[in-house]
Design a protein around this motif. Structure first.
Motif, PDB file in Angstrom:
ATOM      1  N   LEU A  18       0.800  -1.090  -0.276  1.00 34.50           N
ATOM      2  CA  LEU A  18       0.068   0.013   0.131  1.00 34.50           C
ATOM      3  C   LEU A  18       0.968   1.206  -0.067  1.00 34.50           C
ATOM      4  O   LEU A  18       1.927   1.339   0.957  1.00 34.50           O
ATOM      5  N   ASN A  19       0.795   2.254  -0.979  1.00 39.25           N
ATOM      6  CA  ASN A  19       1.598   3.199  -1.033  1.00 39.25           C
ATOM      7  C   ASN A  19       1.098   4.293  -0.144  1.00 39.25           C
ATOM      8  O   ASN A  19       0.511   5.511  -1.068  1.00 39.25           O
ATOM      9  N   SER A  20       0.815   4.452   0.991  1.00 39.62           N
ATOM     10  CA  SER A  20       0.404   5.687   1.591  1.00 39.62           C
ATOM     11  C   SER A  20       1.120   5.698   2.940  1.00 39.62           C
ATOM     12  O   SER A  20       1.997   4.778   3.364  1.00 39.62           O
ATOM     13  N   GLY A  21       1.064   6.825   3.512  1.00 37.46           N
ATOM     14  CA  GLY A  21       2.004   6.968   4.644  1.00 37.46           C
ATOM     15  C   GLY A  21       1.456   8.340   5.467  1.00 37.46           C
ATOM     16  O   GLY A  21       0.314   8.954   4.988  1.00 37.46           O
ATOM     17  N   LYS A  22       1.944   8.695   6.554  1.00 35.99           N
ATOM     18  CA  LYS A  22       1.627   9.524   7.692  1.00 35.99           C
ATOM     19  C   LYS A  22       2.737  10.741   7.638  1.00 35.99           C
ATOM     20  O   LYS A  22       3.929  10.331   7.908  1.00 35.99           O
ATOM     21  N   VAL A  23       2.227  11.847   7.481  1.00 35.18           N
ATOM     22  CA  VAL A  23       3.375  13.138   7.510  1.00 35.18           C
ATOM     23  C   VAL A  23       3.687  13.068   8.950  1.00 35.18           C
ATOM     24  O   VAL A  23       2.899  13.295   9.785  1.00 35.18           O
ATOM     25  N   VAL A  24       5.088  13.073   9.129  1.00 30.06           N
ATOM     26  CA  VAL A  24       5.378  13.304  10.559  1.00 30.06           C
ATOM     27  C   VAL A  24       6.340  14.611  10.859  1.00 30.06           C
ATOM     28  O   VAL A  24       6.006  15.414  11.731  1.00 30.06           O
ATOM     29  N   ALA A  25       6.879  15.215   9.910  1.00 32.11           N
ATOM     30  CA  ALA A  25       7.492  16.516   9.645  1.00 32.11           C
ATOM     31  C   ALA A  25       7.361  17.149   8.347  1.00 32.11           C
ATOM     32  O   ALA A  25       7.557  16.615   7.431  1.00 32.11           O
ATOM     33  N   VAL A  26       7.287  18.531   8.149  1.00 29.22           N
ATOM     34  CA  VAL A  26       7.521  18.933   7.135  1.00 29.22           C
ATOM     35  C   VAL A  26       8.539  20.352   7.123  1.00 29.22           C
ATOM     36  O   VAL A  26       8.678  20.978   8.366  1.00 29.22           O
ATOM     37  N   GLY A  27       9.054  20.631   6.182  1.00 27.78           N
ATOM     38  CA  GLY A  27      10.121  21.711   5.815  1.00 27.78           C
ATOM     39  C   GLY A  27       9.499  23.183   5.745  1.00 27.78           C
ATOM     40  O   GLY A  27       8.041  23.046   5.774  1.00 27.78           O
TER      41      GLY A  27
END
Length: 97
Positions: free
Chosen positions: A36-45
């Motif tokens: 499954l090609n999904s994920g959770k954003v942990v940090a952003v620039g």
């Protein structure tokens, strides 16, 4: 541990979501369904700069569920967890329930 890494420019740090390998009843699922090609954003620039020097913020925020391309991203291992760095342009979209 991942909160200590702040991505530069328009990069997004993502923890891939691993789908379950078996159902609630204990039936094992084949490996093909576990991709499954999904994920959770942990940090952003902070974002990238345009030609005039203005800061363009990243359109994703921490906690967003996103759809990822099949290939790409830079693998980053922090502690015992694996994360991936993607450019904002490489992320295909956000997932909503």
């Amino acid at each position: 541990m991942a909160k200590r890494l702040i991505p530069s420019l328009n990069r997004v740090l993502i923890e891939k979501i691993l789908p379950p390998s078996k159902t609630n009843l204990g039936i094992l699922l084949p490996e093909k369904t576990s991709k499954l090609n999904s994920g959770k954003v942990v940090a952003v620039g902070p974002g990238a700069r345009d030609k005039k020097g203005n800061l363009t913020p990243v359109s994703f925020k921490e906690g967003d569920s996103v759809l990822l391309p099949e290939y790409g991203g830079t693998e980053v291992k922090l502690g015992e967890k694996e994360y991936y760095l993607f450019r904002e342009d490489d992320i295909l979209g956000t997932l909503h329930d």
